[in-house]
Design an enzyme around this catalytic site. Structure first.
Site, mmCIF file in Angstrom:
data_model
loop_
_atom_site.group_PDB
_atom_site.id
_atom_site.type_symbol
_atom_site.label_atom_id
_atom_site.label_comp_id
_atom_site.label_asym_id
_atom_site.label_seq_id
_atom_site.Cartn_x
_atom_site.Cartn_y
_atom_site.Cartn_z
ATOM 1 N N LYS A 89 0.810 -1.225 0.000
ATOM 2 C CA LYS A 89 0.000 0.000 0.000
ATOM 3 C C LYS A 89 0.845 1.278 0.000
ATOM 4 C CE LYS A 89 -4.266 -1.615 0.093
ATOM 5 N NZ LYS A 89 -5.145 -1.386 -1.077
ATOM 6 N N GLU A 111 -9.728 6.451 2.815
ATOM 7 C CA GLU A 111 -10.631 5.433 3.344
ATOM 8 C C GLU A 111 -9.778 4.237 3.714
ATOM 9 O OE1 GLU A 111 -9.869 5.611 0.182
ATOM 10 O OE2 GLU A 111 -9.347 3.515 -0.159
ATOM 11 N N SER A 377 1.600 -9.742 -1.054
ATOM 12 C CA SER A 377 1.294 -8.313 -0.936
ATOM 13 C C SER A 377 1.455 -7.744 0.473
ATOM 14 C CB SER A 377 -0.123 -8.052 -1.445
ATOM 15 O OG SER A 377 -1.048 -8.850 -0.728
#
Lengths: 400, 264
Positions: A89, A111, A377
Site C-alpha cells: 500500500k 478510506e 502483498s
C-alpha cells in the site's frame, strides 16, 4: 489488445468518471496534471529516493524452495510484505503524497478497510507534515484495533463511519463526502485501483514498481525477465495491478487474479466480484460490482478485510472480460490453510489477502519447469487475532 | 409535447419552491400522499428521490431516508407504479432525482419510457457525466420529453456553467456551497459573492438554489439571488413523523412560503 487506459479514462468498457459536479473540479485537475507531475524529473528523483531509503525498495524476489517442492514448480515470492508498514500500500501513498504537495494541498483524507491503507496514508502524512483524516467503518475500527492505534500514533484522526453497513464501502462514501465538503485544500488518497479516472491509472502507475522490479530480479535469477505466471489477489486490485503492469502486453506471461470466495461463491457471503458481479457504477467508476437486480450495492463478505469490497478496479474488469487474466476464487477456509502452510514451510506469515493468492497454486496446473511469481502483498501480523480465533474454532472438539 | 417544468418557468420566475422527498419514506405507500399534499399546500415543483444504497452527494438526513425507503421495499419499478396511480390527481411538475447505477440496471431507455408514461417532467442524475449525456443520452431524454437538470457548484468554471446552460431547457440547480445535502446556508460574504457572480452571467435558464435551504429565511435569501430554491433535508425531517403527516407538510410549506420577512 490494449490494456492501458484510453484518453477518456476507460479500459475497454470499464472506467470513466461517474462523479457528482461537486467533485468534478478536483478530479478534473488531477486528470489534467497527474501525468505531467508524476514524470517530472524532480518528482521522480524524490519518489525514487523515498522508495529506496524510506519504503525499503526494491523488495526481494525470494525463491521459495520448500513451497516450490510442494507444488513441483519454481515459485518466487515478491516480498511486498517487507515494505515499510508491511504491505504494498505504501508504494501508492508515497507517490500520492508527493503529488498532493505539488498540487498545493494541505489536508489528506483516505478510506480504509483493514487499516493497511490508512496506516500507509497516516505514515506518509507524518513524513510530509500534512493533516490526515482516515475514514474507517465502525465495525472495522472494532475488528482492527491495532491499526486504529497505529494511525492515531502517527498523528492521524480516525473517523468511525456509522452510515450504511459500516465497512469499507461506506468508509469510501464518507471520504468522498468529505472531499465534496473540502474541495480546495484537500487531496483524497484512494488506496486501490478504483474510483473515478484518473485514480485507477494513477494508482496502477505507482504500484507498477512491483513488476518493474520483478522483471529485473527474475532476469538476474533465471536469465529471463518473464515468468510463466504472475499470481496476485484482487480486492479492488492494486497489488495485482502493480504485479501485472509491465506484463500486460507480454502474452506469454499468464496473469492470475485471485478473489475472495468468502464462505463460497453461492452462499451469499462472498466477495468474488468476477463471478457474482455485473456491470454498474461504484465509487465513480463503471465496472463489475455486486448488486441487486434493482442496482443497490450488496455487502460482500471475506475473512480478509482487504478483499472485502463489492467491486473490482476497471482494469481488472477489462482483464476478466478479455480473458487476459484468469480469475480464481478462494474460500476463507482455503486461505487460512495457506496462512498456516506458508508460515510452516517458509517461515513467512502472510497477510490473509496474500494467502488467497497462495491458495490458487492448488488450482493451477503447474509443470516442473514453470516459473511462477506470486505477489506476497502483505504480512500477517495485522491478522494475528483473526488467525488465532480461526484456528481455535477449528481445533475445538465437536459439540463444544 | 408539453413539459410542465418548462411551462412553469414560462409563467413564473420568482419565489419558486421545489421540495425534495425520498420515495417510499417514511412508509412505502407515503409517496402518493406526500406528493398530493405538497401540491395542495402550494409547492411549485417536487423532486422525488429514488433511494440508493450509496448516495454519495447526500448528508446524513437524506442517507437515512434512503436506507429506510429501501428497507420499506422501495424500488424504481414500485415508484413508477405509485406515480401511475396518482397521475390523474397531480398537476405540478415532477422531477426524479437519483444516482445512475439503479437507473442503468433498470435500463436507461426503459426508464425514460416509463418516466414519460407516468408523468415525469425532469431528471437529476448527479453522477451522470456531462460528456456522456452529450455524446450518448441526450437524444433519448429528448425523445421522451424529459428535461435533464445539472448541478453547478461554487467551484464550477464559467466555461462549464455556460455549457450546462446550453444543454438544459428547464433550470440550473445551484448548489449553495461546497457541501453534501443538509448543511445550513449561512449567507456569508463568500456565498453571496458566488450567488451574485452567477446572477451576472445572465444565463438563459432560471436557477434554483439547493443544499442547505431549510426554512423561510434561507428560502427568502435564496429567492433574492435566484428564481427559487429547493428544500430537501429539512423537509425529510418534517415527514419523519408518521403521525399527522399531511398537517405537518401543510404547516411547513405555509411557514416557508409566507411572504412576511422573518421577524428578528
Amino acid at each position: 489488445m490494449k490494456y492501458s487506459v484510453d484518453e477518456r479514462g476507460y479500459y475497454g468498457n470499464y472506467g470513466g468518471a461517474y462523479i457528482p459536479e461537486m467533485l468534478y473540479p478536483n478530479v478534473e485537475e488531477l486528470r489534467q496534471k497527474y501525468l505531467e507531475i508524476i514524470y517530472e524529473p524532480s518528482f521522480q528523483e524524490e519518489l525514487q529516493s523515498l522508495l529506496r531509503d524510506y519504503v525499503g525498495r526494491p523488495t526481494p524476489l525470494y525463491y521459495a524452495q520448500r513451497l516450490s517442492e510442494k507444488y513441483n514448480a519454481k515459485i518466487y515470492l515478491k516480498r511486498e510484505d517487507l515494505a515499510h508498514t508491511g504491505a504494498h500500500k505504501i508504494n501508492n501513498t508515497v507517490g500520492q503524497i508527493l503529488l498532493a504537495k505539488r498540487l498545493g494541498k494541505t489536508r489528506i483524507i483516505a478510506e480504509t478497510g483493514a487499516g493497511q491503507h490508512g496506516v500507509a496514508t497516516a505514515t506518509v502524512c507524518a513524513l510530509a507534515g500534512l493533516e490526515c483524516v482516515v475514514y474507517m467503518g465502525k465495525i472495522d475500527t472494532e475488528r482492527q484495533k491495532p491499526n486504529v492505534a497505529r494511525m492515531q500514533l502517527l498523528g492521524a484522526t480516525v473517523v468511525p463511519v456509522t452510515s450504511g453497513s459500516q465497512t469499507l464501502k461506506d468508509a469510501t462514501n464518507e471520504a468522498i463526502r468529505d472531499w465534496i465538503s473540502n474541495p480546495e485544500d484537500t487531496h483524497y488518497i484512494i488506496g486501490s485501483v478504483v474510483g473515478p479516472h484518473p485514480y485507477p491509472d494513477m494508482v496502477a502507475r505507482f504500484q507498477a514498481v512491483i513488476s518493474e522490479e520483478i522483471k529485473q530480479q527474475l532476469q538476474e535469477k533465471e536469465g529471463r525477465s518473464n515468468p510463466d505466471y504472475v499470481v496476485a489477489c484482487v480486492g479492488g486490485g492494486s497489488n495485482a495491478a502493480g504485479a501485472f503492469y509491465h506484463y500486460l502486453n507480454e502474452p506469454e506471461v499468464k496473469l492470475v487474479a485471485v478473489e475472495a470466495a468468502g464462505h463460497g461463491v453461492d452462499t451469499g457471503f462472498s466477495a468474488a466480484t468476477s463471478v457474482l458481479g455485473t456491470l454498474g457504477v461504484i465509487h465513480g467508476s463503471k465496472t463489475l460490482l455486486m448488486q441487486t437486480e434493482d442496482g443497490q450495492i450488496v455487502e460482500p463478505h471475506s475473512i480478509s478485510a482487504g478483499l472485502d469490497y463489492p467491486g473490482i478496479g476497471p482494469l481488472h474488469a477489462h482483464l476478466w472480460e478479455t480473458g487476459r487474466a484468469k480469475f480464481y476464487s478462494i474460500t476463507d477456509d482455503e486461505s487460512m490453510q495457506s496462512v498456516v502452510l506458508l508460515s510452516r514451510l517458509e517461515g513467512i506469515i502472510p497477510a490473509i489477502e496474500s494467502a488467497h493468492a497462495l491458495s490458487a497454486l492448488n488450482k493451477m496446473e503447474l509443470k516442473p519447469t514453470d516459473v511462477v511469481v506470486l505477489n506476497l502483498s502483505g504480512r500477517g501480523d495485522k491478522d494475528l487475532a483473526t488467525i488465532i480465533n480461526y484456528l481455535e474454532d477449528i481445533e475445538k472438539p465437536h459439540g463444544e | 409535447m408539453e413539459n410542465r417544468l418548462v411551462n412553469l418557468f414560462r409563467e413564473k420566475r420568482e419565489n419558486l419552491l421545489n421540495v425534495y422527498f425520498t420515495a417510499g419514506f417514511p412508509e412505502l405507500e407515503s409517496t402518493g400522499v406526500v406528493l398530493k399534499t405538497l401540491e395542495a399546500a402550494g409547492a411549485d415543483i417536487v423532486e422525488i428521490g429514488m433511494p440508493y444504497s450509496d448516495p454519495l452527494a447526500d448528508g446524513p438526513t437524506i442517507q437515512q431516508s434512503n436506507t429506510v425507503a429501501l428497507r420499506n421495499g422501495m424500488s424504481i419499478k414500485k415508484l413508477f407504479s405509485q406515480l401511475a396511480e396518482v397521475k390523474q390527481q397531480v398537476n405540478l411538475p415532477i422531477i426524479l432525482m437519483g444516482y445512475l447505477n439503479p437507473v442503468l440496471q433498470f435500463g436507461i431507455e426503459k426508464f425514460c419510457q416509463e418516466a414519460a408514461r407516468v408523468g415525469v417532467d425532469g431528471l437529476i442524475l448527479p453522477d451522470m457525466p456531462l460528456h456522456e449525456y452529450e455524446e450518448e443520452y441526450e437524444p433519448l431524454f429528448r425523445k421522451y420529453n424529459l428535461s435533464v437538470i445539472f448541478l453547478v457548484t461554487p467551484q464550477t468554471s464559467e466555461e462549464r456553467i455556460r455549457k450546462i446552460d446550453a444543454l438544459t431547457n428547464s433550470f440550473i440547480y445551484l448548489v449553495s456551497s461546497a457541501s453534501t445535502t443538509g448543511n445550513k446556508v449561512g449567507g456569508d460574504a463568500k456565498q453571496l459573492q458566488y450567488f451574485q457572480r452567477i446572477q451576472q452571467l445572465n444565463l438563459k435558464n432560471p436557477k434554483l438554489i439547493g443544499f442547505g435551504i431549510s426554512d423561510r429565511s434561507s428560502f427568502q435569501l435564496a429567492c433574492k439571488y435566484a428564481e427559487g430554491a429547493i428544500i430537501g433535508s429539512a423537509f425529510i425531517k418534517v415527514i419523519q413523523q408518521k403521525e399527522s403527516l399531511e398537517q405537518n407538510i401543510r404547516d411547513f410549506i405555509q411557514e416557508v412560503k409566507a411572504q412576511e420577512p422573518v421577524s428578528a
